[in-house]
Design an enzyme around this catalytic site. Sequence first.
Site, short mmCIF file in Angstrom:
data_model
loop_
_atom_site.label_atom_id
_atom_site.label_comp_id
_atom_site.label_asym_id
_atom_site.label_seq_id
_atom_site.Cartn_x
_atom_site.Cartn_y
_atom_site.Cartn_z
N CYS A 187 -16.43 6.80 6.79
CA CYS A 187 -15.29 8.03 6.06
C CYS A 187 -16.68 8.99 5.73
O CYS A 187 -17.50 8.97 4.46
CB CYS A 187 -14.93 7.76 5.13
SG CYS A 187 -13.88 9.24 4.97
N GLY A 242 1.31 -1.65 -0.44
CA GLY A 242 0.25 0.06 0.11
C GLY A 242 0.90 1.24 -0.19
O GLY A 242 1.79 1.72 0.89
N ALA A 243 0.64 1.95 -1.16
CA ALA A 243 1.32 3.53 -1.11
C ALA A 243 0.77 4.82 -0.80
O ALA A 243 1.13 5.78 -1.72
CB ALA A 243 2.18 3.29 -2.69
N GLY A 244 -0.19 4.22 0.02
CA GLY A 244 -0.68 5.56 0.35
C GLY A 244 -0.44 6.41 1.99
O GLY A 244 0.82 6.07 2.26
N CYS A 299 -9.51 15.44 12.53
CA CYS A 299 -10.17 15.66 11.45
C CYS A 299 -10.19 17.29 10.75
O CYS A 299 -10.68 18.32 12.18
CB CYS A 299 -11.98 15.47 11.74
SG CYS A 299 -12.45 15.27 10.09
N GLY A 303 -0.82 5.79 5.11
CA GLY A 303 -0.32 4.71 6.09
C GLY A 303 1.42 4.01 5.85
O GLY A 303 1.89 3.71 6.27
N GLY A 359 -6.45 10.50 9.03
CA GLY A 359 -4.72 11.04 8.93
C GLY A 359 -4.25 10.37 9.96
O GLY A 359 -2.94 9.73 10.01
#
Length: 426
Positions: free
Chosen positions: A160, A8-10, A354, A12, A321
């Site tokens: 979300c 996963g390259a987001g 948030c 996180g 986030g």
Amino acid sequence: MKRTIVVGAGLGGMSVVYELRQKLDKNHEVMLIGEGAEFQFVPSNPWVALGERTREQVVLDLTPYAEKYKIPFNTSGVASIDAENNAVTTGDGQAFHYDYLVLCTGPRLAFDAVTGAGPEHGYTQSICTVDHAVKAYQAYCQLVESPGPVLVGAMQGASCFGPAYEYVLTLEHLLRKKKIRDRIPITFVTSEPYIGHMGLGGVGDSKSMMEHEFRERDIKWICNAKVDYFDSGSAHIHEINRKGEIEFSHQLPFNLAMFLPSFRGSEAIAQVPGLCNEKGFVLTDEFQRSICYPKIFAAGVCVAIPPLEQTPVPVGAPKTGFMIESMTTSVVENILSLERGQDMDTKPTLNAICLADMGDKGAAFVALPQNPPRNTSWTSMGKWVHVAKIAFEKYFMYKVKHGTSEPIYEKYMLGAIGIHRTKDKE
């Protein structure tokens, strides 16, 4: 040579990769697997959908940064995981053994759960990916040319909610600037039991504050909403009472509809026996490690977190986030402990922060920790939040480009106001 694979390259995944690369021995390989070579700053998607950002401003090609920081990078995604033998097969057919596997795969979007939903095969727009947001911007331009009713919200099972609030409030602000707001009625349709619930049971005075904001902007709302189906130009929605019964049924017309879907876990991960719950989210212990496989860790949206409370219409728990970064730091520290031959002792705080932009101002929600009872729970509104959201976007893109997960000034700035990623050691 030892190898840790991060999938996963987001938000996180990049935090884990950089932090591990900085702290592990150089002989320990840190490998990244992503679906494609792009990093997308997902929190900016509401802006892309409304023409406040372009795709190019919120997307980075990770290839040069992976090369610069000596991180092997496979862009074909994961086809399967052999958890018993500590191996991953990528989409291009290669097999890689791992000493540790860190899953930061994010969600699979469950548009198929509601007939007619989604931008590919349905009638609604989405801001869950940057390409969805680009398509949503085209729909926004059409709305400006041909004004009519707008529906914005989150379907049953969604977890979300912040982006839906950002989108509807920024949209309303832009329509007023264009002086066509009087020709576009807006209705917010949500599975939440009340406005400002956010999947968190409310944060501070979020209910009254967000209801006030909606009244000030003449945005109507329907809560406890279960979407039956969408067709061309209309949404068919049931409003559910506390007994779980249909209290009202609505057929709402729209020229533009943007709805957030519920999430599922990655298919490749969900196929691993005992790794996930029924929705494909990874079951972890208090150290972010799989309860079945001691070499597997997980962080972010792919982690199974139960709903905060039972509601008339299913509502999931969000992963913000900062909460994701809380998990990633715990994963890194616990892998380092294992490498030293020590017991794991780092637990995430799971604090929720948030920043929701509203075009001309914004709202900040802080829940420490995310689930009540909380040590801190407050909500604030003002132009400073709009500025802070922009700063966060620039700041995280800077971190990705410069191969760092937490510059020292971030650590001390948040620490000064009592916000930390991990719990104090016992």
